[in-house]
Design an enzyme around this catalytic site. Structure first.
Site, mmCIF file in Angstrom:
data_model
loop_
_atom_site.group_PDB
_atom_site.id
_atom_site.type_symbol
_atom_site.label_atom_id
_atom_site.label_comp_id
_atom_site.label_asym_id
_atom_site.label_seq_id
_atom_site.Cartn_x
_atom_site.Cartn_y
_atom_site.Cartn_z
ATOM 1 N N SER A 246 -1.345 -1.354 -1.998
ATOM 2 C CA SER A 246 -1.871 -1.229 -3.360
ATOM 3 C C SER A 246 -2.058 -2.593 -4.008
ATOM 4 O O SER A 246 -1.371 -3.566 -3.678
ATOM 5 C CB SER A 246 -0.917 -0.381 -4.202
ATOM 6 O OG SER A 246 0.270 -1.104 -4.494
ATOM 7 N N GLU A 267 -5.410 -7.097 1.814
ATOM 8 C CA GLU A 267 -6.377 -6.008 1.761
ATOM 9 C C GLU A 267 -5.787 -4.952 0.843
ATOM 10 O O GLU A 267 -4.832 -4.264 1.195
ATOM 11 C CB GLU A 267 -6.648 -5.429 3.150
ATOM 12 C CG GLU A 267 -7.838 -4.493 3.160
ATOM 13 C CD GLU A 267 -7.592 -3.217 3.932
ATOM 14 O OE1 GLU A 267 -7.857 -2.139 3.358
ATOM 15 O OE2 GLU A 267 -7.137 -3.301 5.073
ATOM 16 N N CYS A 301 -8.735 3.277 1.788
ATOM 17 C CA CYS A 301 -9.247 2.450 0.702
ATOM 18 C C CYS A 301 -10.743 2.217 0.790
ATOM 19 O O CYS A 301 -11.370 1.783 -0.180
ATOM 20 C CB CYS A 301 -8.506 1.118 0.662
ATOM 21 S SG CYS A 301 -8.510 0.251 2.240
#
Length: 497
Positions: A246, A267, A301
């Site tokens: 996150s 990332e 994501c």
């Protein structure tokens, strides 16, 4: 079946892997729960902060020897590890399915299968050139010395000790995508897996150990406590942190890294915009957007979760997406025909459901889903694939990453400028998408998007293309040779001609 060599869900309590030894965790063990039925998959180790620091020290001690190991030998280790994973493909895919809740096809192909492919890729990557000659430079006589010609060489050097903190949605592809290029470049690693499904990551260590990686080059620690992750980041032996997770956690890690200038590869979150223009192939767009519901139950994501569609085709797209959802079987991921399995935990299920309720309160219309599915005997952490329509750009469900099987649809009335403005009106910028029947138009729009990657009429990815995000979606790029660059420092060597 010993703790360090178990290959399936029935393995005994897992040990840590520190300095080439399988070590009992100081904090005992905790249960890893199968998201599909809430059964216990296995017992994961809870390291102490002191054990994490010990792992980092072991990696630092092993660094010089591994960095000076010929690339051919590093490549051979990575290739042998891929062989071992391939040999144990079935039980290790079963373990991945059990601890992640992924469907059998995803566990086999997208998790363990991608893990094998990445070790193969970076076995080759270890042999890629790390030196590049630069054009000689003619210098005039002056305060710095006599006139002459200076040659120059760009050299990529390993960073040192890399802490790899991996995500829960793919405990094979994600750690392999960090560990393999880091090792190929001559770094040593401390791997801290996500606490929800760490057992597969220890199988990665098992494969590398059997493949002959020297002691201390690979270390795997784990645990549920925040202190474990903090120690893995803050250790003075650590030179770089590679994190997938996150944005909020990534920001905290970056703050710690900044104190001692540790290198970072981040990332982070995503809220992928899927622009559907008025000339798009709607069936193709629906098939692409629909993967949000099926891949990892939306826990990805890169998913096209934020659909921005022209009003002239808005009704058709919503109708087609609703029809698509009607055929998606929600159920036990081990059962044939299941498309959507559970999310990772009860807490995450509750979080996703809370966003669905927030969307309804904000004025979004629930076109499909929203209820809690009952699967089998009623256990497991299931969320129905959900479609929220008639959304506006200010809604929380449009702006915030939900990380579940939820798609929001925002109509627009104007031209490309409005679509681009809506897509870029986000804190995130990982992957976005454009669907249009006019390739030139699609590429024109793609070039204007503030995203690290853009899919034009596809959700597919070229696995040699750089991967990473703009804005709060991350720092740095990896995949392909870009991952080798990410795990290296650039050194210049200059000499008189």
């Amino acid at each position: 079946m010993t703790a360090e060599t178990g290959t399936g869900a029935a393995a005994g309590p897992q040990r840590l892997f520190i300095g080439g030894d399988w070590v009992e965790p100081a904090g005992g063990h905790y249960e890893v729960v199968n998201p599909a039925d809430e059964s216990v998959v296995g017992l994961a180790p809870e390291a102490s902060p002191a054990q994490v620091l010990e792992a980092a020290a072991a990696a630092a001690e092993a660094f010089e020897g591994w960095a000076r190991t010929p690339p051919e030998e590093r490549a051979a280790v990575l290739d042998r590890a891929a062989d071992i994973i391939q040999q144990r493909y079935e039980p290790w895919a079963e373990l991945a399915r059990a601890e992640t809740g992924a469907t059998t096809a995803i566990a086999r192909g997208m998790q363990v299968g991608v893990g094998v492919a990445r070790f193969r890729r970076y076995a080759k990557g270890a042999l890629e050139p790390v030196e590049r000659g630069l054009p000689p430079q003619v210098t005039e006589a002056g305060p710095m010395g006599r006139a002459g010609i200076l040659g120059a060489l760009e050299v990529r050097q390993p960073v040192g000790v890399v802490t790899c903190i991996t995500s829960y949605n793919n405990p094979w592809a994600n750690p392999a995508g960090k560990v393999a290029p880091a090792l190929a470049m001559g770094n040593t690693v401390v791997v801290k897996p996500a606490p929800q499904d760490p057992l597969s990551v220890f199988r990665v260590a098992e494969a590398l150990a059997e493949a002959g990686v020297p002691r201390g080059v690979v270390n795997v620690v784990g645990g549920q406590s925040v202190e474990v992750g903090e120690a893995a980041v803050a250790s003075p032996h650590v030179d770089m942190v590679s994190f997938t997770g996150s944005t909020a956690v990534g920001q905290r890690i970056a703050e710690v890294c900044g104190r001692t200038m540790k290198r970072q590869l981040m990332e982070l979150g995503g809220k992928g915009a899927a622009i559907v223009l008025d000339d798009a192939d709607l069936d193709a767009a629906v098939a692409g957007i629909g993967t949000t519901f099926s891949f990892y139950s939306g826990q990805i994501c890169t998913a096209p979760t934020r659909v921005i569609v022209h009003r002239s085709v808005y009704g058709q797209l919503v109708e087609k997406l609703t029809g698509y959802l009607a055929y998606m079987k929600v159920g036990d991921p081990a059962e044939r025909g299941t498309v959507v399995g559970p999310v990772i935990s009860a807490a995450h299920r509750d979080r996703v459901e809370s966003y669905i309720e927030i969307g309804r309160k904000e004025g979004a219309r629930l076109a499909y889903g929203g209820e809690r599915p009952v699967v089998g005997g009623g256990g497991g952490f299931y969320v129905a694939p959900t479609l929220l329509v008639d959304c506006t750009s200010g809604m929380r469900v449009v702006r915030e990453e939900i990380f579940g099987p939820v798609v929001v649809v925002v109509p627009f009335d104007g031209g490309e400028d409005e679509a681009v403005a809506l897509a870029n009106d986000s804190d995130y910028g990982l992957l976005s998408y454009v669907w249009s029947g006019d390739a030139a138009r699609a590429f024109r729009v793609a070039r204007r998007l503030r995203a690290g990657g853009v899919g034009v009429n596809t959700i597919g990815r070229n696995m040699e293309a750089p991967f990473g995000g703009f804005k709060r979606s991350g720092v740095g790029r990896d995949v392909g040779s870009y991952a080798l660059h990410a795990y290296s420092e650039v050194q210049s060597i200059v000499w008189p001609g």
